[in-house]
Design a protein around this motif. Structure first.
Motif, PDB file in Angstrom:
ATOM      1  N   SER A  50     -18.841  13.473  41.758  1.00 15.22           N
ATOM      2  CA  SER A  50     -19.978  12.619  41.435  1.00 15.22           C
ATOM      3  C   SER A  50     -20.386  12.830  39.983  1.00 15.22           C
ATOM      4  O   SER A  50     -20.156  13.894  39.405  1.00 15.22           O
ATOM      5  CB  SER A  50     -21.160  12.938  42.356  1.00 15.22           C
ATOM      6  OG  SER A  50     -21.568  14.286  42.198  1.00 15.22           O
ATOM      7  N   ARG A  51     -20.975  11.808  39.425  1.00  9.96           N
ATOM      8  CA  ARG A  51     -21.461  11.904  38.053  1.00  9.96           C
ATOM      9  C   ARG A  51     -22.813  12.597  38.027  1.00  9.96           C
ATOM     10  O   ARG A  51     -23.508  12.650  39.039  1.00  9.96           O
ATOM     11  CB  ARG A  51     -21.564  10.501  37.443  1.00  9.96           C
ATOM     12  CG  ARG A  51     -20.208   9.792  37.337  1.00  9.96           C
ATOM     13  CD  ARG A  51     -20.383   8.316  36.988  1.00  9.96           C
ATOM     14  NE  ARG A  51     -19.090   7.643  36.887  1.00  9.96           N
ATOM     15  CZ  ARG A  51     -18.401   7.199  37.919  1.00  9.96           C
ATOM     16  NH1 ARG A  51     -18.864   7.366  39.141  1.00  9.96           N
ATOM     17  NH2 ARG A  51     -17.241   6.605  37.756  1.00  9.96           N
ATOM     18  N   PRO A  52     -23.225  13.121  36.876  1.00  8.07           N
ATOM     19  CA  PRO A  52     -24.553  13.753  36.793  1.00  8.07           C
ATOM     20  C   PRO A  52     -25.651  12.759  37.157  1.00  8.07           C
ATOM     21  O   PRO A  52     -25.562  11.565  36.840  1.00  8.07           O
ATOM     22  CB  PRO A  52     -24.655  14.178  35.320  1.00  8.07           C
ATOM     23  CG  PRO A  52     -23.239  14.280  34.855  1.00  8.07           C
ATOM     24  CD  PRO A  52     -22.476  13.223  35.605  1.00  8.07           C
ATOM     25  N   GLY A  57     -33.517  10.269  38.358  1.00  7.82           N
ATOM     26  CA  GLY A  57     -33.074  10.595  39.703  1.00  7.82           C
ATOM     27  C   GLY A  57     -32.948   9.397  40.625  1.00  7.82           C
ATOM     28  O   GLY A  57     -32.746   9.559  41.832  1.00  7.82           O
ATOM     29  N   ARG A  58     -33.024   8.188  40.086  1.00  5.65           N
ATOM     30  CA  ARG A  58     -32.976   6.986  40.913  1.00  5.65           C
ATOM     31  C   ARG A  58     -31.567   6.766  41.453  1.00  5.65           C
ATOM     32  O   ARG A  58     -30.591   6.803  40.701  1.00  5.65           O
ATOM     33  CB  ARG A  58     -33.413   5.768  40.103  1.00  5.65           C
ATOM     34  CG  ARG A  58     -33.494   4.475  40.944  1.00  5.65           C
ATOM     35  CD  ARG A  58     -33.791   3.288  40.041  1.00  5.65           C
ATOM     36  NE  ARG A  58     -35.056   3.470  39.377  1.00  5.65           N
ATOM     37  CZ  ARG A  58     -36.248   3.132  39.903  1.00  5.65           C
ATOM     38  NH1 ARG A  58     -36.290   2.594  41.119  1.00  5.65           N
ATOM     39  NH2 ARG A  58     -37.361   3.313  39.235  1.00  5.65           N
ATOM     40  N   LYS A  59     -31.470   6.519  42.754  1.00 11.62           N
ATOM     41  CA  LYS A  59     -30.175   6.267  43.385  1.00 11.62           C
ATOM     42  C   LYS A  59     -29.912   4.772  43.529  1.00 11.62           C
ATOM     43  O   LYS A  59     -30.856   3.963  43.556  1.00 11.62           O
ATOM     44  CB  LYS A  59     -30.100   6.947  44.752  1.00 11.62           C
ATOM     45  CG  LYS A  59     -30.067   8.466  44.672  1.00 11.62           C
ATOM     46  CD  LYS A  59     -29.775   9.100  46.006  1.00 11.62           C
ATOM     47  CE  LYS A  59     -29.598  10.615  45.874  1.00 11.62           C
ATOM     48  NZ  LYS A  59     -29.256  11.257  47.162  1.00 11.62           N
ATOM     49  N   ALA A  60     -28.667   4.427  43.629  1.00  9.09           N
ATOM     50  CA  ALA A  60     -28.281   3.028  43.801  1.00  9.09           C
ATOM     51  C   ALA A  60     -28.698   2.535  45.177  1.00  9.09           C
ATOM     52  O   ALA A  60     -28.861   3.317  46.126  1.00  9.09           O
ATOM     53  CB  ALA A  60     -26.768   2.875  43.627  1.00  9.09           C
ATOM     54  N   ALA A  61     -28.882   1.231  45.279  1.00 11.26           N
ATOM     55  CA  ALA A  61     -29.168   0.633  46.584  1.00 11.26           C
ATOM     56  C   ALA A  61     -27.972   0.848  47.510  1.00 11.26           C
ATOM     57  O   ALA A  61     -26.817   0.748  47.083  1.00 11.26           O
ATOM     58  CB  ALA A  61     -29.469  -0.850  46.421  1.00 11.26           C
ATOM     59  N   ILE A  62     -28.265   1.150  48.757  1.00 15.56           N
ATOM     60  CA  ILE A  62     -27.183   1.381  49.720  1.00 15.56           C
ATOM     61  C   ILE A  62     -26.387   0.101  49.932  1.00 15.56           C
ATOM     62  O   ILE A  62     -25.169   0.132  50.154  1.00 15.56           O
ATOM     63  CB  ILE A  62     -27.759   1.912  51.043  1.00 15.56           C
ATOM     64  CG1 ILE A  62     -28.545   3.199  50.788  1.00 15.56           C
ATOM     65  CG2 ILE A  62     -26.651   2.183  52.047  1.00 15.56           C
ATOM     66  CD1 ILE A  62     -29.316   3.701  51.979  1.00 15.56           C
ATOM     67  N   GLY A  89     -24.831  13.700  45.745  1.00 21.49           N
ATOM     68  CA  GLY A  89     -24.496  12.656  44.792  1.00 21.49           C
ATOM     69  C   GLY A  89     -23.421  11.708  45.260  1.00 21.49           C
ATOM     70  O   GLY A  89     -22.989  10.841  44.489  1.00 21.49           O
ATOM     71  N   LEU A  90     -22.962  11.860  46.508  1.00 19.11           N
ATOM     72  CA  LEU A  90     -21.876  11.025  47.016  1.00 19.11           C
ATOM     73  C   LEU A  90     -22.255  10.345  48.330  1.00 19.11           C
ATOM     74  O   LEU A  90     -23.010  10.907  49.129  1.00 19.11           O
ATOM     75  CB  LEU A  90     -20.610  11.862  47.231  1.00 19.11           C
ATOM     76  CG  LEU A  90     -19.955  12.486  45.995  1.00 19.11           C
ATOM     77  CD1 LEU A  90     -18.814  13.389  46.413  1.00 19.11           C
ATOM     78  CD2 LEU A  90     -19.465  11.401  45.042  1.00 19.11           C
ATOM     79  N   PHE A 111     -18.295   7.157  47.069  1.00 12.48           N
ATOM     80  CA  PHE A 111     -18.920   6.387  46.002  1.00 12.48           C
ATOM     81  C   PHE A 111     -20.095   7.167  45.439  1.00 12.48           C
ATOM     82  O   PHE A 111     -20.779   7.907  46.167  1.00 12.48           O
ATOM     83  CB  PHE A 111     -19.382   5.023  46.527  1.00 12.48           C
ATOM     84  CG  PHE A 111     -18.242   4.120  46.917  1.00 12.48           C
ATOM     85  CD1 PHE A 111     -17.761   3.175  46.029  1.00 12.48           C
ATOM     86  CD2 PHE A 111     -17.632   4.247  48.153  1.00 12.48           C
ATOM     87  CE1 PHE A 111     -16.690   2.358  46.377  1.00 12.48           C
ATOM     88  CE2 PHE A 111     -16.561   3.440  48.515  1.00 12.48           C
ATOM     89  CZ  PHE A 111     -16.093   2.492  47.611  1.00 12.48           C
ATOM     90  N   ASP A 112     -20.300   7.005  44.151  1.00  9.46           N
ATOM     91  CA  ASP A 112     -21.392   7.697  43.490  1.00  9.46           C
ATOM     92  C   ASP A 112     -22.724   7.159  44.007  1.00  9.46           C
ATOM     93  O   ASP A 112     -22.949   5.941  44.042  1.00  9.46           O
ATOM     94  CB  ASP A 112     -21.298   7.508  41.979  1.00  9.46           C
ATOM     95  CG  ASP A 112     -22.223   8.443  41.239  1.00  9.46           C
ATOM     96  OD1 ASP A 112     -23.439   8.155  41.192  1.00  9.46           O
ATOM     97  OD2 ASP A 112     -21.736   9.459  40.704  1.00  9.46           O
ATOM     98  N   ALA A 113     -23.593   8.067  44.424  1.00  5.79           N
ATOM     99  CA  ALA A 113     -24.864   7.647  45.016  1.00  5.79           C
ATOM    100  C   ALA A 113     -25.827   7.078  43.988  1.00  5.79           C
ATOM    101  O   ALA A 113     -26.813   6.424  44.361  1.00  5.79           O
ATOM    102  CB  ALA A 113     -25.514   8.841  45.728  1.00  5.79           C
ATOM    103  N   TYR A 114     -25.564   7.312  42.683  1.00  3.22           N
ATOM    104  CA  TYR A 114     -26.497   6.878  41.640  1.00  3.22           C
ATOM    105  C   TYR A 114     -26.114   5.544  41.009  1.00  3.22           C
ATOM    106  O   TYR A 114     -26.983   4.778  40.598  1.00  3.22           O
ATOM    107  CB  TYR A 114     -26.607   7.956  40.559  1.00  3.22           C
ATOM    108  CG  TYR A 114     -27.109   9.268  41.101  1.00  3.22           C
ATOM    109  CD1 TYR A 114     -28.454   9.446  41.417  1.00  3.22           C
ATOM    110  CD2 TYR A 114     -26.229  10.331  41.338  1.00  3.22           C
ATOM    111  CE1 TYR A 114     -28.913  10.647  41.935  1.00  3.22           C
ATOM    112  CE2 TYR A 114     -26.679  11.525  41.850  1.00  3.22           C
ATOM    113  CZ  TYR A 114     -28.027  11.685  42.153  1.00  3.22           C
ATOM    114  OH  TYR A 114     -28.481  12.873  42.671  1.00  3.22           O
TER     115      TYR A 114
END
Length: 380
Positions: A50-52, A57-62, A89-90, A111-114
């Motif tokens: 995962s990326r930093p 700290g906002r995560k991507a929409a599921i 992060g994943l 997939f990256d969670a961010y």
């Protein structure tokens, strides 16, 4: 203990050990690297990275992660989305040609969670080969049940070994190694010492391993009873024409299970849900409660909660035993202890085979000497 009882227990110990030893050696040898499967995958480059996390700290929409997973596998559908508590992060996506498609055709990717970008495949690497050998020897459920039977024989061998320990060592101090005796006696002393000092660990690993081989029948029983009861009032409901937002599904599941977080989501039509529902499996935030899942059933079209209930005791025992089997509870220190005990168990199993072979050779030698002596006397 009478001499007859000793002979009976010795026979039980000998044959339960002999029948199961080859398969137990396979399990110990494959289980040793599996204890460190996370570390080995990282070292070999098979673990998704995962990326930093961004500053906010906002995560991507599921929903974005779901779309990204489908974009990588055109024409397929999502079966599950999973969140690993050790990799925040994943997000792991399971994609197949159909919601109830064969497990062997499932494509598993992280997939990256961010930012919802691909982070690598999960279903690759040598650890998966070892895991299949360890769990079912590439034979599916029959292989799992067979190894479960070997685990039960192992537990019987341990119990009979405990019974025999005192009669065979009562004249010796604990831990005595008769270094000036024959090789067979020296190996017997090591076999007894290592076996009795690791007996608790061997029972724990043997029992949890046997329980784990019953995972498929246990899950089938849950689906046929508990899950069937949860979806009974929705019998005949059509599959949703359009699925609800995944972000709403997660949010509603969290409201239904306060203090818990989502472990994985099963999509409509998969074996862990119904044709009309999502099933969100929630977990706690403590080392133990994080292994105990709670299912929340949600309407596939609206995302609203339909039902939720606790898992039965037999499934809770299964989910607790799975990480305990590999020492996956307290980080690297416990894994190292598990690995040391695994190596000692390999020595115990190998020494048991040597003792049986040495005793068999000696018995045949004596039988041959006796036959030769009788023949000589008759000739005289």
């Amino acid at each position: 203990m009478t001499a007859k009882a000793v002979r009976v227990w010795r026979w039980v110990h000998q044959w339960t050990s002999l029948v199961s030893t080859i398969f137990l050696l396979l399990l110990c040898l494959t289980g040793l690297p599996l204890i460190f499967h996370h570390e080995i995958d990282d070292w070999l480059g098979y673990a998704p990275q995962s990326r930093p996390a961004p500053a906010d700290g906002r995560k991507a929409a599921i929903d974005d992660i779901g779309r990204a997973a489908l974009a990588r596998e055109p024409g397929k559908v999502l079966q599950y989305l999973a969140w690993d508590k050790d990799e925040p992060g994943l997000v792991t996506a399971y994609v197949n040609r159909a919601a109830d498609g064969p497990p062997d055709e499932t494509v598993v990717a992280a997939f990256d969670a961010y930012d919802a970008q691909p982070a690598g495949r999960v279903d690759t690497g040598p650890m998966l080969v070892l895991l299949k050998l360890h769990t079912d020897m590439y034979l599916g459920l029959p292989g799992e049940l067979f190894l479960g039977g070997m685990g039960l024989l192992f537990l019987i061998a341990i119990a009979s070994g405990i019974v025999l320990y005192w009669p065979f060592t009562r004249r010796l101090d604990f831990g005595t190694l008769r270094r000036k005796s024959s090789r067979r006696v020296r190996w017997l002393d090591w076999h007894n010492l290592l076996g009795i000092t690791t007996v608790v660990w061997a029972i724990v690993v043997g029992a949890t391993g046997a329980i784990n081989t019953l995972a498929q029948p246990m899950l089938d029983q849950w689906r046929a009873t508990e899950l069937a009861a949860m979806v009974a009032r929705y019998a005949g409901a059509p599959a949703p024409a359009q699925l609800a937002s995944l972000d709403k599904v997660v949010a509603e599941a969290a409201k239904a299970a306060p203090g818990m977080e989502v472990a994985f989501i099963a999509f409509p039509g998969t074996p862990f849900s119904s044709s009309h529902h999502f099933a969100a499996f929630m977990r706690g935030d403590q080392p133990l409660t994080s292994r105990l899942l709670k299912p929340v059933l949600l309407d596939g079209a609206s995302g609203e909660v339909s039902d939720t209930r606790e898992l039965p005791l037999y499934l809770k025992a299964l989910f607790v035993s799975q990480p305990l089997h590999f020492g996956d509870y307290a980080g690297l220190p416990l894994k190292i202890i598990w690995a040391i005990l695994d190596v000692i168990t390999i020595v115990v199993l190998g020494s048991g085979l040597y003792l049986w072979a040495a005793r068999t050779v000696r018995r045949r030698s004596r039988t041959g000497e006796g036959a030769a002596l009788r023949a000589a006397r008759e000739a005289a």
